[in-house]
Motif scaffolding. Structure first.
Motif, short mmCIF file in Angstrom:
data_model
loop_
_atom_site.label_atom_id
_atom_site.label_comp_id
_atom_site.label_asym_id
_atom_site.label_seq_id
_atom_site.Cartn_x
_atom_site.Cartn_y
_atom_site.Cartn_z
N GLU A 100 -107.65 -57.35 -42.70
CA GLU A 100 -106.82 -56.30 -43.46
C GLU A 100 -105.46 -56.79 -43.95
O GLU A 100 -104.62 -56.88 -43.10
N VAL A 101 -105.54 -56.84 -45.48
CA VAL A 101 -104.10 -57.52 -45.69
C VAL A 101 -103.22 -56.44 -46.22
O VAL A 101 -102.05 -56.52 -46.29
N LEU A 102 -103.75 -55.22 -46.83
CA LEU A 102 -102.83 -53.75 -47.12
C LEU A 102 -103.44 -52.92 -46.26
O LEU A 102 -104.63 -52.74 -46.16
N ARG A 103 -102.43 -52.09 -45.81
CA ARG A 103 -102.55 -51.04 -45.00
C ARG A 103 -101.96 -49.78 -45.38
O ARG A 103 -100.99 -49.54 -45.49
N GLN A 104 -102.89 -48.77 -45.94
CA GLN A 104 -102.26 -47.26 -46.34
C GLN A 104 -100.88 -47.41 -47.01
O GLN A 104 -100.04 -47.02 -46.57
N ILE A 105 -100.91 -48.15 -48.15
CA ILE A 105 -99.95 -48.13 -49.06
C ILE A 105 -99.93 -47.00 -49.93
O ILE A 105 -100.80 -46.65 -50.75
N ASP A 106 -98.43 -46.29 -49.65
CA ASP A 106 -98.16 -45.08 -50.81
C ASP A 106 -96.97 -45.63 -51.46
O ASP A 106 -95.84 -45.78 -50.82
#
Length: 246
Positions: free
Chosen positions: A19-25
């Motif tokens: 998982e490279v990106l996690r829950q980006i806002d």
């Protein structure tokens, strides 16, 4: 509050099990200059590639003026015409002159006349100091000159947002300044910019917001004065201490 141009919502990206990106806002508003910093492997460039739809996110949404950017080619092409990207490796066509490189996309994508494409190209090549080189091929240019042409080419599309993926990382140290100076000038024009960079002084002095990414998360998102002087996150402090000691 002004409307967000781009809204990134719960964005995640996996390559296999990694998982490279996690829950980006992240919300990007008109006129903001956002610099994204962080260690190598923290997800910065993958985030930018997802925003430009060069990578398909695993989950989450990318909204442009309140509408989700779909994966249909027609939708993506329209979106990319408004959200341009400057790559670290320039991506110029070696068999074309500087002028032809800058005219190609406006003719093919925007379908504007040859005369208008020429005028746009000359305007933006002048802006980045490359007008004297219109007949040169990329092989005749330095790395800094190639990157300035790549910036001019993106500007010819009249983008609403311009993304920069480590635009100085492939350059020799003496060429970095000429590209950063062009970007500093662009930042004063009101163009919305999102810049992945390792140039900490540039991020500190030019950005309106600085985002620190760590292990695929947005660890901190703050005005540069706060992030560079009183970071809240321990990982931000640790990262910046290596660059800003003394």
């Amino acid at each position: 509050m002004s409307e967000s141009i781009i809204s990134i919502q719960k964005l995640s990206k996996k390559f296999g099990d990694h998982e490279v990106l996690r829950q980006i806002d992240i919300e990007i508003k008109k006129g903001e200059v956002i610099c994204i910093v962080g260690s190598s492997g923290s997800g910065k460039s993958t985030l930018l590639r997802c925003v430009n739809k060069l990578e398909r996110q695993t989950s989450g949404k990318i909204m442009y003026h309140g509408k989700e950017v779909k994966d249909a080619p027609k939708d993506i092409n329209h979106y990319r015409a408004n959200v341009g990207m400057v790559f670290q490796s320039f991506n110029l066509f070696n068999n074309m002159t500087v002028l032809e490189n800058c005219m190609l996309c406006t003719r093919k994508v925007l379908k504007i006349s040859k005369q208008e494409a020429f005028e746009r190209a000359i305007t933006h090549l002048k802006e980045v100091g490359m007008a004297p080189y219109i007949n040169a091929k990329p092989s005749q240019l330095s790395g800094g000159q190639k990157q300035r042409v790549a910036i001019a080419r993106s500007l010819c599309m009249n983008p609403e947002v311009l993304l920069f993926d480590e635009p100085t990382s492939a350059l020799d140290p003496e060429m970095v300044g000429e590209v950063l100076n062009v970007m500093k000038e662009l930042a004063t024009t009101g163009l919305t910019m999102i810049i992945v960079t390792h140039e900490m002084a540039f991020a500190r002095d030019v950005s309106t917001r600085t985002i620190f990414m760590d292990q695929g998360y947005v660890a901190e998102d703050a005005p540069p004065k706060k992030l560079f002087t009183t970071p809240k996150n321990p990982r931000t402090r640790e990262f910046l201490s290596r660059y800003l000691a003394g």
